[in-house]
Design a protein around this motif. Structure first.
Motif, PDB file in Angstrom:
ATOM      1  N   ASP A 175       0.857  -1.195   0.000  1.00  0.00           N
ATOM      2  CA  ASP A 175       0.000   0.000   0.000  1.00  0.00           C
ATOM      3  C   ASP A 175       0.885   1.235   0.000  1.00  0.00           C
ATOM      4  OD1 ASP A 175      -2.300   1.526   0.053  1.00  0.00           O
ATOM      5  OD2 ASP A 175      -2.619   1.346   2.207  1.00  0.00           O
TER       6      ASP A 175
ATOM      7  N   ALA B  14       0.743   4.645   2.029  1.00  0.00           N
ATOM      8  CA  ALA B  14       0.018   5.097   3.215  1.00  0.00           C
ATOM      9  C   ALA B  14       0.605   6.398   3.745  1.00  0.00           C
ATOM     10  CB  ALA B  14       0.071   4.021   4.304  1.00  0.00           C
TER      11      ALA B  14
ATOM     12  N   SER C  57      -1.945   5.562   8.185  1.00  0.00           N
ATOM     13  CA  SER C  57      -3.288   5.763   7.615  1.00  0.00           C
ATOM     14  C   SER C  57      -3.318   5.088   6.253  1.00  0.00           C
ATOM     15  CB  SER C  57      -3.603   7.257   7.493  1.00  0.00           C
ATOM     16  OG  SER C  57      -3.533   7.884   8.762  1.00  0.00           O
ATOM     17  N   CYS C  58      -3.922   3.887   6.240  1.00  0.00           N
ATOM     18  CA  CYS C  58      -3.925   3.068   5.027  1.00  0.00           C
ATOM     19  C   CYS C  58      -5.281   3.149   4.343  1.00  0.00           C
ATOM     20  CB  CYS C  58      -3.617   1.614   5.379  1.00  0.00           C
ATOM     21  SG  CYS C  58      -2.079   1.401   6.296  1.00  0.00           S
ATOM     22  N   HIS C  59      -5.336   2.563   3.155  1.00  0.00           N
ATOM     23  CA  HIS C  59      -6.631   2.423   2.491  1.00  0.00           C
ATOM     24  C   HIS C  59      -7.469   1.383   3.235  1.00  0.00           C
ATOM     25  CE1 HIS C  59      -4.192   4.280  -0.730  1.00  0.00           C
ATOM     26  NE2 HIS C  59      -5.338   4.868  -1.035  1.00  0.00           N
ATOM     27  N   GLY C  60      -8.779   1.486   3.114  1.00  0.00           N
ATOM     28  CA  GLY C  60      -9.668   0.771   4.027  1.00  0.00           C
ATOM     29  C   GLY C  60     -10.004  -0.657   3.687  1.00  0.00           C
ATOM     30  N   SER C  61      -9.192  -1.344   2.926  1.00  0.00           N
ATOM     31  CA  SER C  61      -9.479  -2.744   2.600  1.00  0.00           C
ATOM     32  C   SER C  61      -9.234  -3.629   3.814  1.00  0.00           C
ATOM     33  CB  SER C  61      -8.598  -3.204   1.442  1.00  0.00           C
ATOM     34  OG  SER C  61      -8.585  -4.609   1.359  1.00  0.00           O
TER      35      SER C  61
END
Length: 416
Positions: A28, A30, A50-54
């Motif tokens: 990812d 982030a 703060s990552c993508h919400g998968s």
């Protein structure tokens, strides 16, 4: 991240690539933020990703982090660390939990006020006033040959009476506060095919329950939470109450009765377009020991006879089809539980622990006042005053035992 030279600046957000350590595969891109102690939620050094919400991606990243000898946080651990490091007091920490669990905007606003320290701000001058009473009594013990003059006793009596009134006023808000935080349980009951499920859907403004003209369509209880004037209301639709040889329907009726027993108020639904039969008396007998409202549904249809024998059945007329009368019904549901003053205008006690400690404080202060009025020894008066000071300290955490803290933070969601 595979950059060994990465040394983030405090409070700066940086976009970085995150890679699998074994394969080097990109997982990812982030946002990485470094909070340097004491300028973080917990007061410690903290790094946030703060990552993508998968969910799949987050699971991969968590597994990778745990493989580096990290461990998951326990329930409420970050908030407990903030409490231990002086970033929050206990009442503010509990408000974090209440804000997360808030089911309405009004409940969220009240939790935010307490998280901002409004309760501890209110209690601080109460503690200071209590110490102003304790000091002269302690001084009197040091000089036992000097009794307190009448003027000083009158002043202490007035101060104690004022403190008792202030604590009582705050404790009295618990009725509204509990309602705002925990809400009400409301169960729709009645004979089959009177429109309970249609009314349930109309109050939800959603086709949540299956509706047909076939009596007994609803076989199980169905619950959803709605917002009524800022109060969370858990609304439950139930199977029609009637004798049945159908095993599944009979189980549904039994669940209906359990839901009825657990409700704060019952909404007894009748069909306004059909004559009331003697079976109505049986329904009313089932709810006679509970708080209930009578609702005549299908008011959009021509009305039928609204009495059983000589008994007239009054109630609120609504139409689940057109929406007529639904506002009156919503207001009637919360009316028996509402306070005169708005629950959204001032600080409310929403936690049963706080309410209990305020009542204990009030009792201790009252005992001290009685001892003072009977001119008992300073030692006896001080017992009640120190008890009151300890109870107030337990609200904000200064004097809270460790086992109580453990119980409180076990109610938090995992991590927070």
């Amino acid at each position: 991240m595979r950059d060994p030279q990465f040394t983030p600046e405090p409070n700066q957000v940086v976009l970085k690539s995150l890679h699998d350590l074994a394969s080097g595969e990109l997982l990812d891109r982030a946002l990485v933020t470094y909070f340097k102690a004491p300028h973080s939620f917990t007061g410690e050094d903290v790094v946030e990703l703060s990552c993508h919400g998968s969910p799949v991606l987050l699971r991969q990243l968590l597994d990778l982090i745990l493989s580096l000898d990290a461990r998951p946080a326990g329930p409420g651990e970050f908030t407990l660390r903030a409490l231990s490091n002086g970033r929050l007091n206990l009442s503010q920490a509990e408000a974090v939990r209440d804000l997360i669990n808030a089911q309405t905007g009004a409940a969220a606003r009240q939790a935010a006020r307490q998280m901002n320290g409004e309760l501890s701000t209110f209690l601080q001058p109460v503690k200071e006033a209590l110490l102003d009473i304790i000091v002269p009594l302690e001084s009197s013990l040091e000089f036992v040959e000097d009794d307190l003059p009448d003027l000083a006793l009158d002043q202490l009596t007035a101060k104690l009476s004022d403190l008792i009134a202030r604590v009582e006023k705050l404790a009295a808000t618990f009725h509204s506060g509990r309602l705002l935080r925990d809400g009400l349980k409301v169960t729709l009951v009645g004979r089959p095919n009177v429109g309970k499920s249609s009314l349930f859907n109309s109050l939800l403004v959603s086709d949540r329950a299956i509706v047909t003209d076939v009596p007994g369509t609803t076989r199980d209880t169905l619950s959803e939470v709605i917002n009524v004037s800022g109060i969370p209301v858990q609304l439950t639709d139930t199977a029609g109450v009637r004798p049945s040889s159908d095993q599944i329907e009979a189980l549904g009726v039994e669940r209906s009765r359990r839901s009825m027993a657990d409700a704060d108020i019952l909404v007894v639904v009748f069909d306004n377009s059909r004559s009331l039969t003697p079976e109505v008396v049986e329904v009313l007998a089932e709810v006679s020991d509970s708080l209930f409202l009578i609702v005549h549904n299908k008011s959009d249809l021509p009305p039928a006879e609204r009495s059983v024998g000589s008994q007239s059945i009054a109630g609120i007329h609504v139409s689940a089809k057109t929406g007529a009368g639904l506002k009156d019904l919503s207001a009637a549901i919360i009316a028996p539980f509402a306070e005169r003053d708005s629950h959204d205008t001032g600080l409310l006690i929403t936690d049963a622990r706080h309410h209990d400690l305020l009542r204990r404080t009030q009792s201790a202060l009252t005992a001290a006042l009685e001892s003072l009025s009977h001119r008992l020894s300073e030692e006896l008066i001080l017992v009640g005053l120190y008890d009151a000071l300890r109870y107030l300290g337990e609200i904000t955490g200064e004097t809270t035992p460790d086992d109580v803290l453990s119980q409180i933070f076990m109610t938090f969601c995992i991590g927070k």
